[in-house]
Design a protein around this motif. Sequence first.
Motif, PDB file in Angstrom:
ATOM      1  N   UNK A  78      48.282  35.948  52.792  1.00  0.00           N
ATOM      2  CA  UNK A  78      48.317  35.934  51.343  1.00  0.00           C
ATOM      3  C   UNK A  78      48.016  34.528  50.841  1.00  0.00           C
ATOM      4  N   UNK A  79      47.112  34.419  49.882  1.00  0.00           N
ATOM      5  CA  UNK A  79      46.844  33.151  49.227  1.00  0.00           C
ATOM      6  C   UNK A  79      47.181  33.273  47.753  1.00  0.00           C
ATOM      7  N   UNK A  80      48.250  32.593  47.313  1.00  0.00           N
ATOM      8  CA  UNK A  80      48.700  32.691  45.928  1.00  0.00           C
ATOM      9  C   UNK A  80      48.546  31.342  45.230  1.00  0.00           C
ATOM     10  N   UNK A 104      51.161  48.320  62.077  1.00  0.00           N
ATOM     11  CA  UNK A 104      49.991  48.987  61.499  1.00  0.00           C
ATOM     12  C   UNK A 104      50.429  50.034  60.471  1.00  0.00           C
ATOM     13  N   UNK A 105      49.830  49.982  59.291  1.00  0.00           N
ATOM     14  CA  UNK A 105      50.224  50.898  58.221  1.00  0.00           C
ATOM     15  C   UNK A 105      49.108  50.951  57.184  1.00  0.00           C
ATOM     16  N   UNK A 106      48.835  52.128  56.686  1.00  0.00           N
ATOM     17  CA  UNK A 106      47.765  52.317  55.710  1.00  0.00           C
ATOM     18  C   UNK A 106      48.323  52.218  54.295  1.00  0.00           C
ATOM     19  N   UNK A 107      47.954  51.145  53.600  1.00  0.00           N
ATOM     20  CA  UNK A 107      48.367  50.961  52.213  1.00  0.00           C
ATOM     21  C   UNK A 107      47.212  51.216  51.249  1.00  0.00           C
ATOM     22  N   UNK A 108      46.163  51.887  51.718  1.00  0.00           N
ATOM     23  CA  UNK A 108      45.034  52.200  50.844  1.00  0.00           C
ATOM     24  C   UNK A 108      45.523  53.003  49.642  1.00  0.00           C
ATOM     25  N   UNK A 109      45.047  52.640  48.453  1.00  0.00           N
ATOM     26  CA  UNK A 109      45.457  53.335  47.247  1.00  0.00           C
ATOM     27  C   UNK A 109      46.765  52.852  46.670  1.00  0.00           C
ATOM     28  N   UNK A 110      47.421  51.896  47.339  1.00  0.00           N
ATOM     29  CA  UNK A 110      48.663  51.322  46.845  1.00  0.00           C
ATOM     30  C   UNK A 110      48.381  50.002  46.126  1.00  0.00           C
ATOM     31  N   UNK A 111      49.031  49.787  44.998  1.00  0.00           N
ATOM     32  CA  UNK A 111      49.173  48.442  44.471  1.00  0.00           C
ATOM     33  C   UNK A 111      50.444  47.861  45.083  1.00  0.00           C
ATOM     34  N   UNK A 112      50.422  46.577  45.361  1.00  0.00           N
ATOM     35  CA  UNK A 112      51.587  45.921  45.940  1.00  0.00           C
ATOM     36  C   UNK A 112      52.037  44.819  44.997  1.00  0.00           C
ATOM     37  N   UNK A 113      53.281  44.881  44.581  1.00  0.00           N
ATOM     38  CA  UNK A 113      53.850  43.822  43.756  1.00  0.00           C
ATOM     39  C   UNK A 113      54.345  42.707  44.670  1.00  0.00           C
ATOM     40  N   UNK A 114      53.924  41.477  44.385  1.00  0.00           N
ATOM     41  CA  UNK A 114      54.405  40.303  45.103  1.00  0.00           C
ATOM     42  C   UNK A 114      55.230  39.470  44.136  1.00  0.00           C
ATOM     43  N   UNK A 115      56.491  39.213  44.490  1.00  0.00           N
ATOM     44  CA  UNK A 115      57.413  38.500  43.605  1.00  0.00           C
ATOM     45  C   UNK A 115      57.974  37.307  44.364  1.00  0.00           C
ATOM     46  N   UNK A 161      54.921  36.231  39.845  1.00  0.00           N
ATOM     47  CA  UNK A 161      54.529  37.590  40.211  1.00  0.00           C
ATOM     48  C   UNK A 161      53.014  37.714  40.299  1.00  0.00           C
ATOM     49  N   UNK A 162      52.579  38.648  41.125  1.00  0.00           N
ATOM     50  CA  UNK A 162      51.159  38.978  41.253  1.00  0.00           C
ATOM     51  C   UNK A 162      51.050  40.423  41.704  1.00  0.00           C
ATOM     52  N   UNK A 163      49.902  41.003  41.454  1.00  0.00           N
ATOM     53  CA  UNK A 163      49.618  42.354  41.904  1.00  0.00           C
ATOM     54  C   UNK A 163      48.412  42.301  42.825  1.00  0.00           C
ATOM     55  N   UNK A 164      48.538  42.899  44.019  1.00  0.00           N
ATOM     56  CA  UNK A 164      47.434  42.900  44.975  1.00  0.00           C
ATOM     57  C   UNK A 164      47.127  44.339  45.387  1.00  0.00           C
ATOM     58  N   UNK A 165      45.922  44.542  45.860  1.00  0.00           N
ATOM     59  CA  UNK A 165      45.471  45.877  46.238  1.00  0.00           C
ATOM     60  C   UNK A 165      45.755  46.134  47.706  1.00  0.00           C
ATOM     61  N   UNK A 166      46.337  47.283  48.021  1.00  0.00           N
ATOM     62  CA  UNK A 166      46.669  47.616  49.390  1.00  0.00           C
ATOM     63  C   UNK A 166      45.442  47.902  50.244  1.00  0.00           C
ATOM     64  N   UNK A 167      45.576  47.683  51.548  1.00  0.00           N
ATOM     65  CA  UNK A 167      44.491  47.940  52.494  1.00  0.00           C
ATOM     66  C   UNK A 167      45.029  48.738  53.679  1.00  0.00           C
ATOM     67  N   UNK A 213      43.734  36.987  47.853  1.00  0.00           N
ATOM     68  CA  UNK A 213      43.823  35.823  46.989  1.00  0.00           C
ATOM     69  C   UNK A 213      44.203  36.306  45.594  1.00  0.00           C
ATOM     70  N   UNK A 214      45.186  35.652  44.983  1.00  0.00           N
ATOM     71  CA  UNK A 214      45.629  36.097  43.668  1.00  0.00           C
ATOM     72  C   UNK A 214      46.292  34.942  42.921  1.00  0.00           C
ATOM     73  N   UNK A 215      46.193  34.982  41.584  1.00  0.00           N
ATOM     74  CA  UNK A 215      46.898  34.030  40.733  1.00  0.00           C
ATOM     75  C   UNK A 215      48.294  34.567  40.432  1.00  0.00           C
ATOM     76  N   UNK A 216      49.285  33.697  40.540  1.00  0.00           N
ATOM     77  CA  UNK A 216      50.644  34.069  40.199  1.00  0.00           C
ATOM     78  C   UNK A 216      50.904  33.845  38.704  1.00  0.00           C
TER      79      UNK A 216
END
Length: 327
Positions: free
Chosen positions: A177-179, A244-255, A265-271, A282-285
């Motif tokens: 994660x790059x915040x 290993x876990x499929x997070x496709x279709x999930x938004x992930x909240x990073x706090x 806080x930031x919101x990232x897309x699951x993979x 990469x995301x802006x907090x």
Amino acid sequence: MRKATAALAAVAALAAVSCTDRIFEPSQRRQQQNTGNKVEMQVQDIVFDDLTRVEASSDEASGMSFRWSAKDTVGVYSTEGGFSRYTLSGGEGMASATFDGQGFTLTPGSTYYAMYPYDGGKSDPTAVEISYEGRKVSASNSIADILPYDPLFASAEAGVNGGANFNFGHFSSFARFGFNLPAADSILSIDLLPSYEGITPGGSLDITTGTWTPAAGKTVTTIPTGIKTASKGQNVKLWVPFAPQDFSGNDIAAVMHGYSGAIYTARIEGKNMQGGRAYRWESDMVKYGDGGSPSSSLSLKKDNTLSLDIIIGKTRREPFHNEMRFS
């Protein structure tokens, strides 16, 4: 113990894994023409999922390479001879090394299973417990903390002289994660909250079939950090291991929780996070806490929406409520 570096050498590509509970393919075996108490262990590197070939640069590593260290030990399973410990005898500092063991002699044509690190309490190859509890991040862009959560597994068929060549694959997947922080602060911890399924804290692996049985996921996964005095606008990098876990279709909240009392806080897309691969975001907090230290709470509403309540003075903010829904 194994050493990991952030520079990649050109190596064979990792075997692909599926998003099912069949995590790896144990039948991909190699033969070795060695003596019955000597085996060769090779460990694969980890590359980012968005690379089409292995590259490395001085400022941004493309993945991680792994090398064996003195006194490294692996466990080798035999259906006939039980579980034995093998110790490095040659190849220190290399990706491929030789290990010697005295527990049993390898029988030509028989299949054996190996795991690293050696753990005498995990003597059943059909139920190897793997846990990700206790994960932490000591410093920005540090990969040292992931090694205890990177078990290696392999299978091999003994050659005509009883030796075997194990080509280890990595079970875990890795997030980088790059915040970008909007203020100078030290980071105490980060909470990760996928929108539709929790992050599994571990599970049980049958290395003879590659079958993974994950434990129930957690809605909130908290990871302590030791990132001190990050400057305003700094890109903070966190390496975190996962099953290993499929997070496709999930938004992930990073706090993120700052030492100052602020919350970021930031919101990232699951993979789809597969074993033996690294994934980067990469995301802006966004900062909450200007003008005073906030208090916060995370909860699920009756309609299964996530509520992150941040209270600053008399102001109440809910940045994720009505935006993230949990099944």
